[in-house]
Write an enzyme that holds these catalytic residues in place. Structure first.
Site, PDB file in Angstrom:
ATOM      1  N   LEU A  23     -52.796-119.116  12.927  1.00  0.00           N
ATOM      2  CA  LEU A  23     -53.950-119.141  13.842  1.00  0.00           C
ATOM      3  C   LEU A  23     -55.093-118.283  13.323  1.00  0.00           C
ATOM      4  O   LEU A  23     -54.872-117.166  12.861  1.00  0.00           O
ATOM      5  CB  LEU A  23     -53.494-118.634  15.212  1.00  0.00           C
ATOM      6  CG  LEU A  23     -54.558-118.463  16.292  1.00  0.00           C
ATOM      7  CD1 LEU A  23     -53.988-118.849  17.662  1.00  0.00           C
ATOM      8  CD2 LEU A  23     -55.121-117.047  16.346  1.00  0.00           C
ATOM      9  N   LEU A  24     -56.297-118.833  13.411  1.00  0.00           N
ATOM     10  CA  LEU A  24     -57.514-118.077  13.072  1.00  0.00           C
ATOM     11  C   LEU A  24     -58.296-117.854  14.359  1.00  0.00           C
ATOM     12  O   LEU A  24     -58.375-118.749  15.192  1.00  0.00           O
ATOM     13  CB  LEU A  24     -58.326-118.901  12.070  1.00  0.00           C
ATOM     14  CG  LEU A  24     -59.811-118.581  11.826  1.00  0.00           C
ATOM     15  CD1 LEU A  24     -60.204-118.987  10.414  1.00  0.00           C
ATOM     16  CD2 LEU A  24     -60.738-119.265  12.825  1.00  0.00           C
ATOM     17  N   ASN A  25     -58.845-116.631  14.530  1.00  0.00           N
ATOM     18  CA  ASN A  25     -59.873-116.502  15.579  1.00  0.00           C
ATOM     19  C   ASN A  25     -61.123-115.814  15.022  1.00  0.00           C
ATOM     20  O   ASN A  25     -61.683-116.376  14.066  1.00  0.00           O
ATOM     21  CB  ASN A  25     -59.337-115.969  16.916  1.00  0.00           C
ATOM     22  CG  ASN A  25     -58.600-114.665  16.909  1.00  0.00           C
ATOM     23  OD1 ASN A  25     -57.582-114.519  16.259  1.00  0.00           O
ATOM     24  ND2 ASN A  25     -59.090-113.703  17.667  1.00  0.00           N
ATOM     25  N   ASP A  26     -61.566-114.717  15.546  1.00  0.00           N
ATOM     26  CA  ASP A  26     -62.928-114.225  15.260  1.00  0.00           C
ATOM     27  C   ASP A  26     -63.265-114.063  13.772  1.00  0.00           C
ATOM     28  O   ASP A  26     -62.437-113.584  12.994  1.00  0.00           O
ATOM     29  CB  ASP A  26     -63.126-112.826  15.853  1.00  0.00           C
ATOM     30  CG  ASP A  26     -62.601-112.678  17.256  1.00  0.00           C
ATOM     31  OD1 ASP A  26     -62.195-113.673  17.840  1.00  0.00           O
ATOM     32  OD2 ASP A  26     -62.595-111.543  17.741  1.00  0.00           O
TER      33      ASP A  26
HETATM   34  C1  FRU Z   1     -62.089-111.805  20.658  1.00  0.00           C
HETATM   35  C2  FRU Z   1     -60.940-110.816  20.539  1.00  0.00           C
HETATM   36  C3  FRU Z   1     -61.430-109.417  20.156  1.00  0.00           C
HETATM   37  C4  FRU Z   1     -60.210-108.813  19.526  1.00  0.00           C
HETATM   38  C5  FRU Z   1     -59.621-110.005  18.792  1.00  0.00           C
HETATM   39  C6  FRU Z   1     -58.123-110.019  18.713  1.00  0.00           C
HETATM   40  O1  FRU Z   1     -61.666-113.121  20.493  1.00  0.00           O
HETATM   41  O2  FRU Z   1     -60.200-110.766  21.743  1.00  0.00           O
HETATM   42  O3  FRU Z   1     -61.934-108.658  21.236  1.00  0.00           O
HETATM   43  O4  FRU Z   1     -60.512-107.768  18.668  1.00  0.00           O
HETATM   44  O5  FRU Z   1     -60.061-111.161  19.490  1.00  0.00           O
HETATM   45  O6  FRU Z   1     -57.680-111.093  17.942  1.00  0.00           O
END
Ligand code: FRU
Length: 461
Positions: A23-26
């Site tokens: 999974l990728l997020n920020d």
């Molecule tokens: C935003 C967030 C950030 C946190 C990160 C954890 O999407 O919740 O606040 O640092 O993702 O993956």
């Protein structure tokens, strides 16, 4: 095009940054360092859940063709053992510094967070330097996402954090340092008078970013807990911007502006290039957990992507986001279609760009990107409507944008399973994923005058 599972996916992406797997997020730590663009991202390499966050790392010469580098930071220390959360990067004395939040889950399941840093001399291997300061008093453990920069006016380093007050309201905390070692807590960005100017506060603010574009101070952040209002704030969480005075105050007539009216956009970060462009990347993925796990790529053991890089500009009180000019290098075969009538055109596997330029006033039209995913313009209501069939429950879902000026241009950047729609040179943008198994076919229907539809097949191999 990045390597990894995504290359062979049934829902491929070519010019969007994806995880190799998991999974990728920020987007994190965006920086131009020693002649290359470095992009880090929140990454769970083990599965498609939000556990075990590390910093994935890719590098590029043009922000389009990326090469994967070894993971930059993984949980390892008592202060970051349950996750290397979001943060930013700066260069000082030739070294690359990363600032991040160490996430710790205590034995009683409560959470601790530590604002930490790490350093590299080659942009590849990082050494952790530990927490920067004590947790601030008067806030819950939801304090995270350090954004750091050098303030030329005060000659101090600045750091802002997303935070939650003990009364469970979102806020931003400010720190500064003269020597890059000792950090001083300067209080909240907005006092209560300033906060009163904001129509909706929410229970937590994430990923703050404070910077100047075209002489205008802007604050970008991702509040959680806003209530949907007319067309606005329709997703589970939002990202907004506020324009500020030089003293970081909110002009009273100023309002929150939602950054993206599509289905998937969250936690963006910006950075400045050597040629002084302000570039933004966002996460194209925020959604409720049930919907995330139902996303078709989860069966292929990967999920989510970042947006394409967008250049920011500010004029006449408004923020504009446009695809960076480097993306034009991808234009291959080009064709033009009329804006009057009906036509169909197959989309390319490696992406397509569609530029619709209208004369005077645009009339009604509809563009279907693939079955069940379309953009409609209602000229009488001056309303754009994006609709798609939700992959989780098969129901139709909609997002809307009201124009307060004539519609002049629509630019669609379409990758294998992602679309970004830029309205009137980027005064409004909508981002969305789509998952179609048939070969995507663009269908247009409308009765417009104009310079027509300029259609380019993109090639990102
Ligand atoms: C935003 C967030 C950030 C946190 C990160 C954890 O999407 O919740 O606040 O640092 O993702 O993956």
């Amino acid at each position: 095009m990045l390597d990894g599972r995504v290359k062979d996916s049934r829902y491929p992406l070519s010019f969007h940054c994806t995880p190799e797997e998991g999974l990728l997020n920020d987007p994190n730590g965006l920086i131009e360092y020693q002649g290359a663009y470095h992009l880090f991202y929140q990454w769970n390499s083990k599965d498609c859940s939000h556990d075990y966050k590390s910093w994935g790392h890719v590098v590029s010469q043009d922000m389009i063709h990326w090469k994967r580098l070894p993971v930059a930071l993984v949980p390892s220390e008592p202060y970051d053992k349950d996750g290397i959360y979001s943060g930013s990067a700066i260069e000082k004395d030739g070294k690359l510094y990363l600032f991040y939040t160490g996430n710790v889950i205590n034995p009683d399941r409560s959470r601790s967070s530590f604002q930490c840093w790490a350093v590299s001399e080659n942009g590849v291997d990082f050494k952790k330097l530990g927490p920067l300061f004590e947790h601030p008093q008067g806030y819950t453990r939801h304090v995270r996402d350090p954004k750091v920069w050098f303030d030329n006016e005060t000659h101090r380093w600045r750091l802002v954090l997303g935070a939650q007050t003990l009364a469970e309201q979102g806020t931003i905390l400010c720190y500064s340092s003269a020597d890059f070692k000792k950090w001083q807590f300067d209080g909240e960005l907005f006092d209560s008078n300033e906060m009163d100017k904001i129509s909706q506060r929410g229970y937590m603010w994430e990923c703050p970013d404070l910077f100047q574009v075209d002489g205008q101070e802007l604050l970008l952040y991702s509040p959680q807990g806003l209530t949907a209002e007319r067309e606005q704030y329709q997703n589970i969480h939002q990202t907004v911007y506020l324009s500020l005075t030089k003293e970081w105050q909110i002009a009273s007539e100023n309002e929150l502006v939602e950054m993206d009216w599509g289905f998937e956009f969250y936690a963006p970060q910006t950075f400045e290039t050597a040629d002084e462009r302000r570039i933004l990347y966002g996460w194209m993925g925020v959604m409720p957990p049930e919907k995330e796990q139902a996303q078709p790529t989860v069966a292929e053991k990967w999920v989510h992507c970042l947006t394409i890089p967008r250049e920011l500009n500010f004029h006449e009180g408004r923020l504009y986001q446009r695809p960076i000019r480097e993306l034009q290098q991808l234009r291959g075969e080009e064709s033009t279609f009329g804006l009057m009538g009906d036509w169909k055109c197959p989309l390319a596997k490696f992406g397509s760009e569609i530029l619709m330029t209208f004369d005077s006033f645009a009339e009604d039209f509809q563009v279907e990107v693939t079955t069940g995913f379309s953009l409609l313009f209602d000229a009488k209501k001056s309303l754009l409507e994006l609709s798609r069939t939700n992959w989780e429950d098969g129901k139709k879902e909609f997002r809307h944008y009201h124009l307060d000026e004539p519609l002049k241009e629509i630019q669609l950047m379409i990758d294998g399973s992602a679309v970004e729609i830029f309205v009137n040179h980027g005064v409004a943008v909508a981002s969305a994923r789509f998952f179609a198994l048939e070969k995507p076919l663009l269908k247009y229907n409308g009765k417009n005058q104009g310079r027509g539809v300029h259609f380019s097949l993109l090639d990102c191999r």
